[in-house]
Enzyme design. Structure first.
Site, PDB file in Angstrom:
ATOM      1  NE  ARG A   8      -5.261  -1.316  -0.886  1.00 56.68           N
ATOM      2  CZ  ARG A   8      -4.733  -1.536  -2.097  1.00 56.68           C
ATOM      3  NH1 ARG A   8      -5.078  -2.620  -2.790  1.00 56.68           N
ATOM      4  NH2 ARG A   8      -3.886  -0.677  -2.615  1.00 56.68           N
ATOM      5  CG  ASP A  17       0.914   0.000  -6.174  1.00 54.34           C
ATOM      6  OD1 ASP A  17       1.498  -0.885  -6.841  1.00 54.34           O
ATOM      7  OD2 ASP A  17      -0.323   0.027  -6.037  1.00 54.34           O
TER       8      ASP A  17
END
Length: 565
Positions: A190, A484
């Site tokens: 990603r 996150d």
């Protein structure tokens, strides 16, 4: 709509250039080779202008929502949605992507790379985005770790013991014949989103004008250039997760990047497979069009739940109390407007032959605390049972101990089938109003669902996560939850929305800037000041992104520009 590259491919006599401005580190020259930089320059020559145009379009659409014009399904793309004849490439011809029941997520530092590849998951989301802090060392070091892991030669030694004894040795335990990647989780990389830049590389265009390099093109380009052919030779392929897309034109841009990249490296068109994270409100209205634009390279869609909630808050933060969400812990995946989003995603994917991938429960286990373990396993088990029952083909976890828990729930529904693409959802009929029914998350008793504990948790999580991020750690275990950048965005955005809407808690206390400032001071005072910590910087960033009158669209942008090296 078309998949044709809109910008002419540059020629060798008419190109820009990428220059490294970051501090050199060990083995950086193995990644930042002249050939790799030329490849990055070619991508920037072809696509940087379109990136700027699309980011400007994002701003225009955000202003429309703020002015009261809600997003909707596009009438001009209705022919694509109504045409039953097309499907995406999916997992066909993409070895390692047939079965994706459980994917583990995590950053790409050497230790995490080895742990992920030893985890037993079906796939590993190798994350250079929300779970990674983009220090220059992390950016290049992550590329090195992936480069070595793909070639079967990654090893890592932990810190030495207090008596000088060698630290713990880490190495990949499967696929160590060095020839192929069989037995290892399939790597799905990603890159960072279109909105981010890479300040340690400077792009100079054909006219000699310096510009910021695109973090998306840098991350994708370095990984693809060094590893695409190697992955194919070892029985896998270059596979990607695409974050933060806000519409089909951004998907078209990625598709054109893929076409040019495959041409320049000399691998067959269609070798790339991408899974798009549907984690913005605008993208929820364009799922089918996104699949169409990427159809020759698309494997599926993912329900990026935390970023999706962040996008909803961001989009409607100024639209009044009707759009104020309660405590983050109360906005579960079963509230009506979130359920509409996930059911639409599954139905859309299966209609077009694409995998529908579930999201990540934030709960994580603690091997030293049986009570925490039991809670985490129960929460994750319930979450994954719901996803599998709803038709998802796989899901995410953030910890190796959760892989058997998630796998058991999916195998209970799928058995030995690799997916459930044949499970259509003709019962799903989602309208724009269903996706926009934010009020459905509010308590039925007329209260806000906002508590003093929820407010304090947002301040605490936001500051503690930012302190970790500024130290270079982008995935942080805080209060037995995996935090996150996406969950930190929810924390600070809720505070901004609550303050600007004069939200009151369930006990009738109004949330004001002064009240938040007091909590910031309390949280900061409780945090230890140790050498190398970034508490004061984290407080400065959090105060800016949560309390300033002008709302920053992403907290990572000012944090990166001002504080990260």
């Amino acid at each position: 709509m078309t998949t044709t590259i809109e910008t002419p491919t540059p020629t060798s006599s008419d190109t820009g250039a990428l220059t490294v401005t970051g501090t050199p580190g060990p083995r950086h020259d193995e990644i930042l080779t002249p050939e790799a930089l030329d490849f990055l320059a070619a991508l920037h020559d072809a696509f940087l202008a379109r990136r700027h145009e699309l980011l400007t379009e994002r701003q225009r659409r955000r202003r429309q929502v703020a002015d009261g014009i809600d997003p909707d399904f596009r009438p001009e793309t209705r022919p694509v949605r109504d045409d039953p004849s097309w499907e995406v490439a999916g997992h066909r011809g993409a070895p390692g992507l047939e079965r994706r029941l459980v994917e583990i997520t995590g950053p790409t530092d050497p230790k995490m790379t080895i742990n992920a590849l030893n985890s037993g998951a079906d796939c590993w989301l190798a994350d250079a985005e929300d779970a990674s802090s983009p220090t220059w060392e992390n950016v290049v070091g992550g590329q090195l770790a992936l480069h070595d892991a793909i070639r079967g030669r990654l090893e890592f030694a932990g810190p030495a013991g207090p008596d000088g004894a060698p630290g713990k040795q880490y190495r990949v335990t499967a696929g160590d014949d060095g020839q192929d990647l069989a037995g290892l989780p399939t790597i799905v990389f990603r890159p960072r989103g279109w909105h981010l830049t890479e300040k340690h590389l400077r792009y100079t265009d054909r006219a000699g004008r310096p510009q910021a390099a695109s973090a998306s093109l840098v991350d994708f380009g370095l990984y693809f250039f060094h590893n695409a052919a190697e992955l194919v030779a070892r029985g896998r392929g270059p596979y990607f997760y695409l974050p933060k897309l806000e519409g089909y034109r951004e998907a078209r841009l990625w598709n054109d990047v893929f076409v040019l990249a495959q041409e320049l490296v000399g691998i067959e068109q269609g070798t790339i497979r991408a899974t798009v994270l549907v984690e913005t409100l605008p993208a929820a209205f364009e799922m089918e069009e996104i699949l169409y634009e990427l159809r020759e390279h698309c494997a599926g869609l993912n329900a990026g739940r935390w970023d999706y909630l962040f996008s909803v808050i961001k989009s409607y933060r100024t639209r009044g109390p009707r759009y104020v969400l309660p405590d983050r812990s109360r906005v579960t995946m079963t509230v009506p407007f979130v359920r509409a989003y996930t059911e639409l995603l599954v139905a859309t994917c299966h209609r077009r032959g694409a995998h529908a991938m579930g999201g990540m429960s934030a709960f994580i286990p603690d091997r030293r605390n049986p009570e925490v373990n039991a809670t985490a396993f129960a929460q994750v088990s319930s979450d994954k049972a719901r996803e599998a029952g709803d038709g998802f083909d796989g899901t995410w976890v953030a910890h190796p101990d959760l892989i058997p828990v998630a796998r058991a729930e999916f195998e209970a529904v799928l058995g030995q089938r690799p997916h459930q693409l044949d499970r259509q959802r003709p019962d799903v009929h989602v309208e724009a109003a269903d996706l926009l029914d934010v009020a459905s998350a509010q308590p039925s008793d007329g209260t806000t669902g906002v508590t003093a504990a929820g407010l304090r948790a947002n301040v605490s999580v936001g500051i503690r996560y930012l302190e970790s991020w500024l130290r270079g750690v982008g995935a942080a275990a805080i209060d037995h939850l995996m935090e996150d950048a996406a969950t930190a965005e929810i924390s600070r955005s809720q505070i901004w929305q609550w303050v600007h809407n004069g939200t009151v808690t369930e006990t009738g206390v109004r949330i004001t800037r002064e009240r938040v400032e007091a909590l910031i001071a309390e949280v900061a005072d409780d945090l230890p000041r140790t050498p190398g910590n970034r508490v004061d910087d984290a407080v400065a960033v959090f105060r800016h992104v949560a309390l300033d009158e002008d709302y920053p669209t992403f907290l990572t942008i000012p944090a990166y520009n001002q504080f990260l090296s």
